[in-house]
Enzyme design. Structure first.
Site, PDB file in Angstrom:
ATOM      1  N   LYS A   1       0.862  -1.126  -0.157  1.00 29.85           N
ATOM      2  CA  LYS A   1       0.206   0.127  -0.286  1.00 29.85           C
ATOM      3  C   LYS A   1       0.725   1.247  -0.089  1.00 29.85           C
ATOM      4  O   LYS A   1       0.594   2.206  -0.788  1.00 29.85           O
ATOM      5  CB  LYS A   1      -1.022  -0.098   1.211  1.00 29.85           C
ATOM      6  CG  LYS A   1      -2.089  -0.912   1.170  1.00 29.85           C
ATOM      7  CD  LYS A   1      -2.848  -1.311   2.415  1.00 29.85           C
ATOM      8  CE  LYS A   1      -3.892  -2.382   2.037  1.00 29.85           C
ATOM      9  NZ  LYS A   1      -4.398  -2.732   3.530  1.00 29.85           N
TER      10      LYS A   1
ATOM     11  N   GLN B   1      -5.910  -1.610   9.526  1.00 32.24           N
ATOM     12  CA  GLN B   1      -5.315  -2.908   9.039  1.00 32.24           C
ATOM     13  C   GLN B   1      -6.184  -4.268   9.734  1.00 32.24           C
ATOM     14  O   GLN B   1      -5.986  -4.168  10.939  1.00 32.24           O
ATOM     15  CB  GLN B   1      -3.986  -3.064   8.696  1.00 32.24           C
ATOM     16  CG  GLN B   1      -3.420  -4.280   8.142  1.00 32.24           C
ATOM     17  CD  GLN B   1      -4.031  -4.333   6.517  1.00 32.24           C
ATOM     18  OE1 GLN B   1      -3.810  -3.291   5.982  1.00 32.24           O
ATOM     19  NE2 GLN B   1      -3.743  -5.615   6.317  1.00 32.24           N
TER      20      GLN B   1
ATOM     21  N   ASP C   1     -12.163   1.829   3.268  1.00 34.37           N
ATOM     22  CA  ASP C   1     -12.203   0.084   2.827  1.00 34.37           C
ATOM     23  C   ASP C   1     -13.705  -0.161   2.909  1.00 34.37           C
ATOM     24  O   ASP C   1     -13.960  -1.363   2.731  1.00 34.37           O
ATOM     25  CB  ASP C   1     -11.562  -0.638   4.374  1.00 34.37           C
ATOM     26  CG  ASP C   1     -10.268  -1.060   4.025  1.00 34.37           C
ATOM     27  OD1 ASP C   1      -9.952  -1.219   2.774  1.00 34.37           O
ATOM     28  OD2 ASP C   1      -9.373  -1.345   4.696  1.00 34.37           O
TER      29      ASP C   1
HETATM   30  N1  GUN Z   1      -6.607  -7.489   5.609  1.00 28.98           N
HETATM   31  C1  GUN Z   1      -6.790  -8.247   4.488  1.00 28.98           C
HETATM   32  N2  GUN Z   1      -7.205  -7.559   3.594  1.00 28.98           N
HETATM   33  C2  GUN Z   1      -7.270  -6.331   4.080  1.00 28.98           C
HETATM   34  C3  GUN Z   1      -8.002  -5.021   3.327  1.00 28.98           C
HETATM   35  O1  GUN Z   1      -8.411  -4.923   2.228  1.00 28.98           O
HETATM   36  N3  GUN Z   1      -8.095  -4.193   4.198  1.00 28.98           N
HETATM   37  C4  GUN Z   1      -7.827  -4.141   5.453  1.00 28.98           C
HETATM   38  N4  GUN Z   1      -8.111  -2.936   6.104  1.00 28.98           N
HETATM   39  N5  GUN Z   1      -7.287  -5.120   6.056  1.00 28.98           N
HETATM   40  C5  GUN Z   1      -7.089  -6.261   5.193  1.00 28.98           C
END
Ligand code: GUN
Length: 278
Positions: free
Chosen positions: A50, A94, A117
């Site tokens: 990211k 996350q 998200d």
């Molecule tokens: N953990 C695994 N995939 C994701 C995601 O797309 N967003 C977040 N915030 N955590 C994750």
């Protein structure tokens, strides 16, 4: 055939660069706040990816890391400050979180307009209601791939393996919203093959290396492999790509959905920034 993701990614990056430049020219610098409260190894990789895409596209980011003794209140208090901070446009927590933390309470403290998200109750109920303001990043990436392939959604048999809140449930709803006939399979499904063989669109998010074999899929199907499994030092998906690709179209692992997910995150961030600053 193995589906080529790179052309889609390059096109999306170009579009995003233009949009970000336009925002910058009006004095707006999209900023993402990332909250980490776990020592999950896979999360570290996601966060690194990211960061990389944010740097490449000129997105500002702030990372907040918490130690294992942290409390829910501490994290929620940070989120409340970020909700009020007009220089922050998107907030991402996350997942997974340290076991003692209630993820629903924490995710729900993110204000609706900064939930990049779409994991909070408010954003997920949008998808449930068919509103789709924004989709969570992995389902959004999957839909982008399917759109790019001009997949015919109406009446198609779409089978989703996996029922997580991050992938399985939202992608099933997104496909339903596009008039597919959707079946959700999971660990307890009896006779998985019976369903996969009928799938025109097959989304595999099971976390089970090479679960889907060539004899389980329909000729000409479109298959999206969301699996990321480590085996003998290699990363492999949930689909036996080599054999399945002789019969159907399938996304590669690595370099497939994972790449699209981080692009979708930036698309969501830019979308909410544009909306908020109009
Ligand atoms: N953990 C695994 N995939 C994701 C995601 O797309 N967003 C977040 N915030 N955590 C994750």
């Amino acid at each position: 055939m193995i589906i080529d993701i790179n052309t889609i990614i390059e096109e999306k990056k170009m579009n995003l660069k233009k949009k970000i430049e336009k925002l910058n020219n009006s004095g707006i610098y999209p900023k993402l706040a990332v909250i980490v409260a776990s020592d999950d190894e896979a999360s570290k990789i996601y966060i690194k990816n990211k960061k990389k895409i944010c740097d490449e596209l000129g997105i500002l980011q702030e990372e907040y890391s918490f130690i294992s003794s942290t409390s829910e209140d501490e994290i929620i208090s940070l989120i409340k400050n970020l909700n009020e901070d007009s220089t922050v446009h998107g907030i991402l927590v996350q997942l997974p979180l340290f076991k003692h933390l209630n993820k629903f309470k924490i995710l729900d403290s993110i204000c609706y307009k900064k939930d990049v998200d779409a994991f909070s109750r408010n954003c997920s109920s949008d998808i449930y209601l068919g509103i789709e303001n924004i989709l969570p990043c992995t389902p959004k990436g999957i839909i982008s791939i399917l759109d790019n392939l001009n997949v015919a959604y109406e009446g198609a048999n779409a089978v989703v393996i996996g029922r997580s809140n991050i992938v399985g449930k939202p992608i099933a709803l997104a496909l339903l919203n596009r008039n597919c006939t959707v079946t959700i399979c999971h660990r307890k499904t009896k006779d998985l093959e019976k369903y996969t063989k009928e799938a025109d669109i097959l989304i595999v998010s099971a976390g089970s290396p090479h679960l889907v074999k060539a004899n389980m899929v329909k000729e000409g199907a479109t298959i999206i492999d969301v699996g990321i499994n480590r085996e003998n030092g290699n990363i492999i998906g949930d689909v036996d790509t080599k054999e399945v690709s002789k019969k159907a179209d399938v996304t590669p692992v690595p370099g497939g959905v994972g790449k699209m997910t981080v692009i979708s995150l930036i698309e969501n961030l830019v979308y909410i920034t544009e909306k908020e600053t109009k």
